[in-house]
Enzyme design. Structure first.
Site, mmCIF file in Angstrom:
data_model
loop_
_atom_site.group_PDB
_atom_site.id
_atom_site.type_symbol
_atom_site.label_atom_id
_atom_site.label_comp_id
_atom_site.label_asym_id
_atom_site.label_seq_id
_atom_site.Cartn_x
_atom_site.Cartn_y
_atom_site.Cartn_z
ATOM 1 C CE1 TYR A 109 33.249 58.483 51.573
ATOM 2 C CE2 TYR A 109 33.400 60.574 50.415
ATOM 3 C CZ TYR A 109 33.513 59.201 50.424
ATOM 4 O OH TYR A 109 33.907 58.543 49.284
ATOM 5 C CD GLU A 197 34.604 55.347 50.715
ATOM 6 O OE1 GLU A 197 33.928 55.747 49.757
ATOM 7 O OE2 GLU A 197 34.430 54.236 51.262
#
Length: 388
Positions: A109, A197
């Site tokens: 991530y 993101e």
């Protein structure tokens, strides 16, 4: 303002970041043709909506034939996808993203937000890719690694390497990660973003990093200097009342309750919602008409609130500092007369020309309940909803 995944990946490509080859399609035929352009399968087909949780809702699928691609597109295009991040109505699916499937060895991530407490852009990285970062933060916060960007120097390569080492990356992956980190930071700053993101950022079985997903949120207050981002706006993904409010420079957020709230000032609006809930009510919206409220904007705000069928009463809470309460009263009277309000309206006015505003409301002959204070206003609007 949010962007679709395919739009985020288009931006990634402009900044030289690695992402799978893919095409956004609006018809089943286009989806099949996209597969031909990409080459041999398998492929991944994804519904394009402004919501997470698409995979669990059936909106993401790995397929091995063009027939499966057509079937997926026929099943979803023109339908609505319901996920844990949407309401019961879901979001409309107008595009399908078809892209080459990726052989995944590990999921990571990487993302960034504006951290209000430190007043910095903060990057977050984790080995726990592919799941909601909020869940990771709640259950295993030690697995989230952070670096803050200095507003004077901007992003520095050593910060990317620092995150890469904390993720356990080695060799060429450190260099690739640093390049992606610097690219994302550049996009964030140059494009006036509020959120960026990649979840997941994957290590392929060939040993390379690739941006498998992308999520971008632009700062709505900066869109005037980002015309290309403004053109990417998909209003079909937004609440129509919120889109209408934006045209009048009103800050409106739809909620699930039945008491409409019209307030000037974000802090007062939040306080109004709190006191409504304290007395047993449920707000139907957050609506801030701002410090420069005009009669026309107040009238439009009333229309937006009353366009929600769930609204059973309206609470107007105005503190007259910059704005004059008598002008707000004119707007309320005009809106009630024009729209034909059939629900109770409770009004609390304080400050600049409050007495004149109250007199105008009293002399209007309309069914408007005057409140003597904020607590009284909350009690009266809750009682009105309950029919007391």
């Amino acid at each position: 303002m949010n962007l679709h995944e395919y739009q985020a990946k288009q931006l990634f490509a402009r900044y030289g970041l690695p992402a799978p080859v893919g095409y956004a399609c609006t018809t089943p035929r286009e989806a099949e043709e996209a597969a031909s352009k990409i080459g041999a399968g398998p492929w991944v087909v994804k519904c394009q909506v402004h919501a997470g949780g698409r995979g669990k809702a059936g909106g993401v699928k790995v397929v091995n034939s063009k027939e499966d691609i057509r079937a997926f597109a026929e099943n979803w295009l023109g339908k609505r996808l319901v996920t844990y991040q949407t309401d019961a109505n879901g979001q409309p699916v107008n595009q399908i993203l078809v892209e080459a499937a990726t052989d995944i060895a590990k999921e990571l991530y990487l993302g960034a937000v504006v951290d209000r407490s430190s007043r910095r852009v903060v990057f977050m990285a984790s080995t726990e890719g592919g799941v909601e970062i909020e869940k990771v933060a709640e259950e295993t916060p030690h697995l989230i690694h952070k670096v803050a960007l200095d507003p004077l120097t901007g992003p520095m390569p050593y910060q990317g390497r620092e995150l890469a080492f904390k993720l356990g990356l080695e060799g060429k992956l450190v260099q690739q990660f640093t390049k992606i980190f610097m690219g994302l930071a550049t996009i964030f700053l140059e494009r006036d973003l509020a959120l960026i993101e990649i979840n997941p950022l994957v290590i392929t079985k060939q040993g390379d990093l690739i941006c498998l997903d992308g999520k971008l949120g632009a700062d709505g207050n900066a869109l005037f200097r980002q015309p290309d981002l403004r053109e990417m706006r998909d209003q079909s993904q937004e609440d129509p009342r919120e889109a209408q409010a934006a045209q009048w420079e009103l800050n409106y957020v739809a909620l699930d309750g039945n008491i409409g709230c019209m307030v000037n000032g974000a802090g007062l609006a939040m306080g109004t919602m709190d006191i409504v809930k304290l007395h047993g009510g449920e707000p139907a919206n957050f609506l801030d008409v701002g410090g420069g409220a005009t009669k026309e904007r107040v009238t439009e705000a009333f229309k937006i609130i009353l366009s929600d069928d769930k609204v059973k009463a309206v609470l107007v809470n105005i503190f007259g500092g910059i704005v004059r309460c008598d002008l707000i009263a004119d707007g309320i009277i005009g809106a009630v007369a024009e729209v034909g309000v059939n629900v109770p309206v409770v009004v609390r006015l304080e400050g600049n020309n409050a007495e004149l505003g109250a007199k105008k409301l009293a002399d209007s002959g309309l069914n408007i309940i005057a409140a003597k204070g904020l607590t009284d206003a909350a009690q009266q609007v809750v009682a009105a909803v309950e029919g007391k």
